[in-house]
Motif scaffolding. Structure first.
Motif, PDB file in Angstrom:
ATOM      1  N   GLN A  94      -6.646  10.279 -11.829  1.00 49.82           N
ATOM      2  CA  GLN A  94      -5.246  10.567 -12.194  1.00 49.82           C
ATOM      3  C   GLN A  94      -4.520  11.183 -11.006  1.00 49.82           C
ATOM      4  O   GLN A  94      -3.908  12.253 -11.114  1.00 49.82           O
ATOM      5  CB  GLN A  94      -5.204  11.533 -13.378  1.00 49.82           C
ATOM      6  CG  GLN A  94      -5.727  10.929 -14.670  1.00 49.82           C
ATOM      7  CD  GLN A  94      -5.924  11.992 -15.737  1.00 49.82           C
ATOM      8  OE1 GLN A  94      -5.053  12.838 -15.952  1.00 49.82           O
ATOM      9  NE2 GLN A  94      -7.062  11.959 -16.386  1.00 49.82           N
ATOM     10  N   TRP A 139      -0.715   8.238  -7.791  1.00 49.58           N
ATOM     11  CA  TRP A 139      -1.224   7.979  -6.442  1.00 49.58           C
ATOM     12  C   TRP A 139      -2.587   7.332  -6.616  1.00 49.58           C
ATOM     13  O   TRP A 139      -3.558   7.975  -6.990  1.00 49.58           O
ATOM     14  CB  TRP A 139      -1.321   9.283  -5.652  1.00 49.58           C
ATOM     15  CG  TRP A 139      -1.784   9.106  -4.235  1.00 49.58           C
ATOM     16  CD1 TRP A 139      -3.064   9.221  -3.776  1.00 49.58           C
ATOM     17  CD2 TRP A 139      -0.981   8.780  -3.092  1.00 49.58           C
ATOM     18  NE1 TRP A 139      -3.104   8.988  -2.425  1.00 49.58           N
ATOM     19  CE2 TRP A 139      -1.838   8.720  -1.977  1.00 49.58           C
ATOM     20  CE3 TRP A 139       0.379   8.537  -2.918  1.00 49.58           C
ATOM     21  CZ2 TRP A 139      -1.390   8.422  -0.692  1.00 49.58           C
ATOM     22  CZ3 TRP A 139       0.832   8.252  -1.638  1.00 49.58           C
ATOM     23  CH2 TRP A 139      -0.045   8.192  -0.543  1.00 49.58           C
ATOM     24  N   CYS A 180      -7.121  15.406  -0.466  1.00 43.33           N
ATOM     25  CA  CYS A 180      -7.439  16.834  -0.453  1.00 43.33           C
ATOM     26  C   CYS A 180      -6.270  17.678  -0.944  1.00 43.33           C
ATOM     27  O   CYS A 180      -5.108  17.257  -0.902  1.00 43.33           O
ATOM     28  CB  CYS A 180      -7.913  17.268   0.924  1.00 43.33           C
ATOM     29  SG  CYS A 180      -6.646  17.586   2.105  1.00 43.33           S
ATOM     30  N   ILE A 201       2.410  13.538   0.737  1.00 39.33           N
ATOM     31  CA  ILE A 201       2.181  14.970   0.527  1.00 39.33           C
ATOM     32  C   ILE A 201       2.880  15.389  -0.760  1.00 39.33           C
ATOM     33  O   ILE A 201       4.029  15.013  -1.003  1.00 39.33           O
ATOM     34  CB  ILE A 201       2.726  15.764   1.734  1.00 39.33           C
ATOM     35  CG1 ILE A 201       1.814  15.496   2.940  1.00 39.33           C
ATOM     36  CG2 ILE A 201       2.802  17.254   1.437  1.00 39.33           C
ATOM     37  CD1 ILE A 201       2.449  15.741   4.254  1.00 39.33           C
ATOM     38  N   GLY A 225      -2.752  13.030   0.755  1.00 40.01           N
ATOM     39  CA  GLY A 225      -3.514  11.787   0.649  1.00 40.01           C
ATOM     40  C   GLY A 225      -3.284  10.972   1.907  1.00 40.01           C
ATOM     41  O   GLY A 225      -2.135  10.644   2.231  1.00 40.01           O
TER      42      GLY A 225
HETATM   43  C1  BTN Z   1       3.430  11.047  -2.489  1.00 37.25           C
HETATM   44  O1  BTN Z   1       3.915  10.624  -3.552  1.00 37.25           O
HETATM   45  O2  BTN Z   1       3.720  10.542  -1.403  1.00 37.25           O
HETATM   46  C2  BTN Z   1       2.475  12.206  -2.515  1.00 37.25           C
HETATM   47  C3  BTN Z   1       1.061  11.743  -2.717  1.00 37.25           C
HETATM   48  C4  BTN Z   1       0.058  12.873  -2.708  1.00 37.25           C
HETATM   49  C5  BTN Z   1      -1.339  12.386  -3.019  1.00 37.25           C
HETATM   50  C6  BTN Z   1      -2.378  13.451  -2.844  1.00 37.25           C
HETATM   51  S1  BTN Z   1      -4.011  12.805  -2.877  1.00 37.25           S
HETATM   52  C7  BTN Z   1      -4.670  14.412  -2.973  1.00 37.25           C
HETATM   53  C8  BTN Z   1      -3.779  15.201  -3.904  1.00 37.25           C
HETATM   54  N1  BTN Z   1      -4.190  15.006  -5.275  1.00 37.25           N
HETATM   55  C9  BTN Z   1      -3.278  14.359  -5.999  1.00 37.25           C
HETATM   56  O3  BTN Z   1      -3.388  14.076  -7.200  1.00 37.25           O
HETATM   57  N2  BTN Z   1      -2.218  14.074  -5.244  1.00 37.25           N
HETATM   58  C10 BTN Z   1      -2.374  14.564  -3.885  1.00 37.25           C
END
Ligand code: BTN
Length: 241
Positions: free
Chosen positions: A45, A54, A64, A118, A132
């Motif tokens: 999730q 994501w 992380c 982020i 990520g």
């Molecule tokens: C975005 O939408 O650009 C942000 C994505 C962030 C993904 C990272 S992966 C590690 C951490 N755990 C999650 O559930 N989301 C962030």
């Protein structure tokens, strides 16, 4: 009363989790200290910005979350996202020799495609900075294919996720420290030097204009005709140079 016991920050490595954000908040609720880091192989999730999911290919990404207990005032904590974006760009340069650019507020791009995202979330005094980074993906699902890239696709020879993580954490500690000691001005200059957004025609939440700068507090300055708008949140669509 028993004396307070200082707990050392930990690096928690997990296999499959719901979301490293969730795990970090659970640890925070249990009293985990500042700079506890959660890393996982796969998320079921995974959370993106603005309620998006994501998705990840197991084992291909660096997933992380960094628990931050910051002395910054509440209103200034969102600026930790800029520290994280700069840290990702530094890490990609150091480990994979990639020239990463930043899209407001904190996407990281290589050759115009998103390589890292982020997510900043806060509960009480705990901020969790989720990062990520696409590392080993050789392809992406059709809906992402034109917009996403990975370290492998961007041309770097085999890069170890551990090396990316180590470089990321070192750089994040540095940028976060500067933000907390010197204020946002130090990060603003560095962000502008790496910005992909400035000078571009953009659409953000129904506003069509040109991104012309970054305010002293991290807001994007968008010129629409003769009027300057300060945008503090939103999803940026790039409409060309
Ligand atoms: C975005 O939408 O650009 C942000 C994505 C962030 C993904 C990272 S992966 C590690 C951490 N755990 C999650 O559930 N989301 C962030």
């Amino acid at each position: 009363m028993s004396p307070a016991v200082a707990t050392a920050p930990a690096l928690v490595r997990l296999g499959t989790v719901d979301s490293t954000q969730q795990v970090a908040f659970r640890l925070a609720a249990g009293g985990a200290p500042d700079r506890t880091v959660v890393v996982a192989e796969h998320q079921t999730q995974g959370r993106g910005r603005r309620g998006h999911r994501w998705e990840d290919e197991p084992g291909a990404s660096l997933l992380c979350s960094i628990l931050v207990r910051s002395p910054l005032p509440l209103a200034e904590r969102p600026r930790l996202g800029f520290a994280a974006a700069l840290a990702v760009a530094d890490a990609l340069g150091a480990v994979a020799a990639l020239d990463a650019r930043l899209r407001w507020p904190n996407d990281v791009l290589v050759a115009g495609r998103k390589i890292a995202g982020i997510l900043l979330e806060a509960r009480g005094d705990a901020v969790v900075v989720g990062v990520g980074i696409n590392v080993g993906q050789r392809s992406f699902p059709a809906d992402l294919a034109g917009h996403a890239t990975s370290i492998a696709l961007a041309g770097a020879c085999a890069v170890d996720r551990e090396a990316v993580l180590a470089a990321l954490l070192q750089a994040f500690d540095g940028w976060r420290g500067r933000l907390e000691r010197e204020g946002f001005a130090a990060l603003r200059e560095a962000w502008l030097a790496r910005a992909d957004t400035i000078g571009r025609a953009v659409r953000i939440d129904g506003l069509d204009g040109v991104a012309v700068g970054l305010d002293g507090d991290g807001a994007l300055l968008v010129q629409v005709g003769g009027t300057m708008h300060r945008v503090t949140a939103g999803a940026l669509e790039d409409r060309g140079a």
